[in-house]
Design an enzyme around this catalytic site. Sequence first.
Site, mmCIF file in Angstrom:
data_model
loop_
_atom_site.group_PDB
_atom_site.id
_atom_site.type_symbol
_atom_site.label_atom_id
_atom_site.label_comp_id
_atom_site.label_asym_id
_atom_site.label_seq_id
_atom_site.Cartn_x
_atom_site.Cartn_y
_atom_site.Cartn_z
ATOM 1 N N SER A 191 40.708 29.819 45.075
ATOM 2 C CA SER A 191 41.578 30.786 44.401
ATOM 3 C C SER A 191 41.323 32.204 44.898
ATOM 4 O O SER A 191 40.266 32.505 45.449
ATOM 5 C CB SER A 191 41.327 30.762 42.888
ATOM 6 N N ALA A 192 42.289 33.083 44.646
ATOM 7 C CA ALA A 192 42.124 34.502 44.951
ATOM 8 C C ALA A 192 41.016 35.070 44.064
ATOM 9 O O ALA A 192 40.855 34.648 42.914
ATOM 10 C CB ALA A 192 43.426 35.241 44.686
#
Length: 219
Positions: free
Chosen positions: A60-61
């Site tokens: 994920s970011a």
Amino acid sequence: MYEREREELVERLVRWGYLSKRDIIDAFKKVPRHEFIPENIRDYSYADQPLSIGHGQTISAPSMIAIMLESLDLKAGQKVLEVGTGSGYNAALIAEVVGQMRRVFSIERIDELAEFGRANLKRTGYGWVKVVVGDGTCGYEKEAPWDRILVTACAPELPKPLVQQLKIGGKIGAPVGQHYMFQTWLVAERRGKKELKIEERGGCSFVPLVGKCGWKTGG
Ligand code: SAH
């Protein structure tokens, strides 16, 4: 390497309001995200974007990971299960915050990714995090109950075995939804044996949770 990039990323996440808790900020400053990213895309490690880690999966970011960790009230000494080890980055951040040996477990269904995550954790000093290969929709009964469970792949609903493996007072954070792009980050606290207090904490987009426990239509 990348110290400056990491420092700047953390500053941005604080400024944008994603990070506010001291121990989580410190963990983001300390854990070298680039060590968890495949070599050919390592230069993007400190951009605020999700990245491919192979086998159709993504890390994920950073801003999303900040939302996840901040929403769970992680504290030193808690016993934590992560579902979806992937690169191991998230598990390293959890380990840094929780800080106690042998109380962080992460379960991954794809052998090669479990191996990738394990190797990354070991190289960065978090080799004590226990990575298990298995179907995390069924939880990890052997080490239950949990203070916190963090799910990093999306299901149509909260898998019941995970809720059942929470301590009373324990919390689970998970992306839930039917659509690939439009999902909701849920935080649920187990208030009593059958009582769950659920809060919605904004939109998100995760890869699917694939497993056989917990909901009728699951993969
Ligand atoms: N937390 C990871 C991101 C992982 S992406 C990181 O920090 O890099 C989601 C991961 O969940 C993928 O690796 C995927 O293989 C895994 N996954 C999907 N369904 C699962 C299941 N039922 N049990 C365990 N892992 C699962």
